[in-house]
Design a protein around this motif. Structure first.
Motif, mmCIF file in Angstrom:
data_model
loop_
_atom_site.group_PDB
_atom_site.id
_atom_site.type_symbol
_atom_site.label_atom_id
_atom_site.label_comp_id
_atom_site.label_asym_id
_atom_site.label_seq_id
_atom_site.Cartn_x
_atom_site.Cartn_y
_atom_site.Cartn_z
ATOM 1 N N GLU A 1 0.986 -1.332 0.041
ATOM 2 C CA GLU A 1 0.106 -0.139 0.083
ATOM 3 C C GLU A 1 0.908 1.286 0.166
ATOM 4 O OE1 GLU A 1 -2.963 1.946 2.938
ATOM 5 O OE2 GLU A 1 -3.511 -0.082 2.723
ATOM 6 N N LYS A 2 0.655 2.057 -0.906
ATOM 7 C CA LYS A 2 1.306 3.419 -0.986
ATOM 8 C C LYS A 2 0.971 4.254 -0.003
ATOM 9 C CE LYS A 2 2.750 6.314 -4.961
ATOM 10 N NZ LYS A 2 1.780 7.581 -4.605
ATOM 11 N N SER A 3 1.912 4.966 0.759
ATOM 12 C CA SER A 3 1.456 5.941 1.847
ATOM 13 C C SER A 3 1.047 7.224 1.137
ATOM 14 C CB SER A 3 2.688 6.058 2.824
ATOM 15 O OG SER A 3 3.709 6.654 2.276
ATOM 16 N N ILE A 4 0.368 8.199 1.851
ATOM 17 C CA ILE A 4 -0.084 9.361 1.343
ATOM 18 C C ILE A 4 0.955 10.425 1.793
ATOM 19 C CG2 ILE A 4 -1.874 11.094 1.438
ATOM 20 C CD1 ILE A 4 -3.887 8.954 1.651
ATOM 21 N N ALA A 5 1.498 11.183 0.713
ATOM 22 C CA ALA A 5 2.536 12.261 1.314
ATOM 23 C C ALA A 5 1.632 13.281 1.856
ATOM 24 C CB ALA A 5 2.932 12.655 -0.248
ATOM 25 N N PRO A 6 2.506 13.942 2.837
ATOM 26 C CA PRO A 6 1.596 15.028 3.317
ATOM 27 C C PRO A 6 1.238 16.332 2.426
ATOM 28 C CG PRO A 6 3.759 14.899 4.570
ATOM 29 C CD PRO A 6 3.714 13.830 3.194
ATOM 30 N N PHE A 7 1.833 16.670 1.268
ATOM 31 C CA PHE A 7 1.135 17.250 0.270
ATOM 32 C C PHE A 7 -0.138 16.964 -0.203
ATOM 33 C CE2 PHE A 7 0.607 18.036 -4.288
ATOM 34 C CZ PHE A 7 0.606 19.483 -4.279
ATOM 35 N N GLU A 8 -0.536 15.626 -0.375
ATOM 36 C CA GLU A 8 -1.579 15.100 -0.658
ATOM 37 C C GLU A 8 -2.748 15.416 0.275
ATOM 38 O OE1 GLU A 8 -1.722 11.241 -2.514
ATOM 39 O OE2 GLU A 8 0.314 11.416 -2.639
ATOM 40 N N TYR A 9 -2.287 15.575 1.517
ATOM 41 C CA TYR A 9 -3.288 15.663 2.807
ATOM 42 C C TYR A 9 -3.588 17.314 2.551
ATOM 43 C CZ TYR A 9 -5.236 16.347 7.366
ATOM 44 O OH TYR A 9 -6.005 16.957 8.465
ATOM 45 N N ILE A 10 -2.677 18.070 2.361
ATOM 46 C CA ILE A 10 -2.910 19.364 2.538
ATOM 47 C C ILE A 10 -3.651 19.910 1.271
ATOM 48 C CG2 ILE A 10 -0.525 20.087 1.969
ATOM 49 C CD1 ILE A 10 -1.406 23.025 3.755
ATOM 50 N N GLY A 11 -3.009 19.418 0.034
ATOM 51 C CA GLY A 11 -3.705 19.655 -1.168
ATOM 52 C C GLY A 11 -2.908 20.941 -1.784
ATOM 53 N N ASN A 12 -3.045 21.212 -2.950
ATOM 54 C CA ASN A 12 -2.771 22.269 -3.827
ATOM 55 C C ASN A 12 -3.308 23.665 -3.465
ATOM 56 O OD1 ASN A 12 -0.802 23.017 -5.683
ATOM 57 N ND2 ASN A 12 -2.275 23.677 -7.068
ATOM 58 N N GLU A 13 -4.656 23.567 -3.380
ATOM 59 C CA GLU A 13 -5.460 24.621 -2.989
ATOM 60 C C GLU A 13 -5.171 25.335 -1.547
ATOM 61 O OE1 GLU A 13 -10.036 25.698 -3.085
ATOM 62 O OE2 GLU A 13 -9.420 24.083 -4.478
ATOM 63 N N LYS A 14 -5.233 24.479 -0.687
ATOM 64 C CA LYS A 14 -4.707 24.973 0.775
ATOM 65 C C LYS A 14 -3.722 25.382 0.981
ATOM 66 C CE LYS A 14 -7.019 24.791 4.765
ATOM 67 N NZ LYS A 14 -8.506 25.082 4.964
ATOM 68 N N LEU A 15 -2.542 24.569 0.254
ATOM 69 C CA LEU A 15 -1.136 25.176 0.409
ATOM 70 C C LEU A 15 -0.964 26.617 -0.292
ATOM 71 C CD1 LEU A 15 1.686 24.465 1.245
ATOM 72 C CD2 LEU A 15 1.961 23.487 -1.019
ATOM 73 N N SER A 16 -1.562 26.917 -1.381
ATOM 74 C CA SER A 16 -1.581 28.179 -1.959
ATOM 75 C C SER A 16 -2.224 29.142 -1.312
ATOM 76 C CB SER A 16 -2.321 27.816 -3.383
ATOM 77 O OG SER A 16 -2.270 29.108 -4.274
ATOM 78 N N GLU A 17 -3.190 29.023 -0.594
ATOM 79 C CA GLU A 17 -4.102 30.063 0.310
ATOM 80 C C GLU A 17 -3.169 30.163 1.452
ATOM 81 O OE1 GLU A 17 -7.842 29.786 2.972
ATOM 82 O OE2 GLU A 17 -7.852 28.126 1.570
ATOM 83 N N LEU A 18 -2.500 29.311 2.212
ATOM 84 C CA LEU A 18 -1.642 29.274 3.210
ATOM 85 C C LEU A 18 -0.346 30.419 2.866
ATOM 86 C CD1 LEU A 18 -0.568 28.531 6.019
ATOM 87 C CD2 LEU A 18 0.745 26.654 4.926
#
Ligand code: HEM
Length: 127
Positions: A1-18
């Motif tokens: 099973e592939k683990s989820i990168a922290p980036f996928e958890y926050i996502g592009n939209e939220k990171l951009s907003e941050l």
């Protein structure tokens, strides 16, 4: 099973907003704005690329700018312990404002704290 990168958890939209919220605070912080460019558009664009890869997402920063060499790229700017604390306080406020809470926030913030402390290249002083 592939683990989820922290980036996928926050996502592009939220990171951009941050990042946008963070730089609006940087631009108003008395300890920080003097060493940043007036127009932070390009800085924010690079930071979005950087943090995407920092969190295990696609290597957008490296693809466009090469190896981050973050400490070397910060050497032209006098980064005192006070400025590192100011940077981190802007980040905490931005995290509050975009509603980043819980385990992910704690994990991300602790990493940023280590990196920010690593960027310090000047003792406290008028610089
Ligand atoms: C660029 C200050 C910490 C990532 C910059 C610039 C300044 C700066 C003045 C140049 C902006 C520009 O010309 O566009 C600081 C200060 C810090 C700090 C005072 C306090 C410790 C960090 C941390 C990270 C980071 C913790 C990453 C987690 C970057 C990136 C750039 C940058 C990716 C763009 C580099 C490039 O030009 O390609 N920073 N920084 N900085 N900073 Fe920081």
């Amino acid at each position: 099973e592939k683990s989820i990168a922290p980036f996928e958890y926050i996502g592009n939209e939220k990171l951009s907003e941050l990042v946008d919220t963070f730089y609006s605070k940087v631009s108003q912080h008395p300890d920080l704005f003097p060493i940043f460019p007036d127009d932070l558009t390009e800085t924010a664009r690079k930071q979005k690329q950087f943090l995407t890869q920092y969190l295990g997402g696609p290597p957008l920063y490296t693809e466009e700018h090469g190896h981050p060499m973050l400490r070397a790229r910060h050497m032209p700017f006098p980064i005192t312990p006070t400025r590192a604390r100011a940077w981190l306080s802007c980040m905490r406020e931005a995290m509050d404002e975009v509603g980043l809470h819980g385990e992910f926030r704690d994990f991300f913030y602790e990493r940023l704290k280590l990196t920010a402390n690593h960027m310090v290249n000047q003792p406290e002083g008028p610089g």
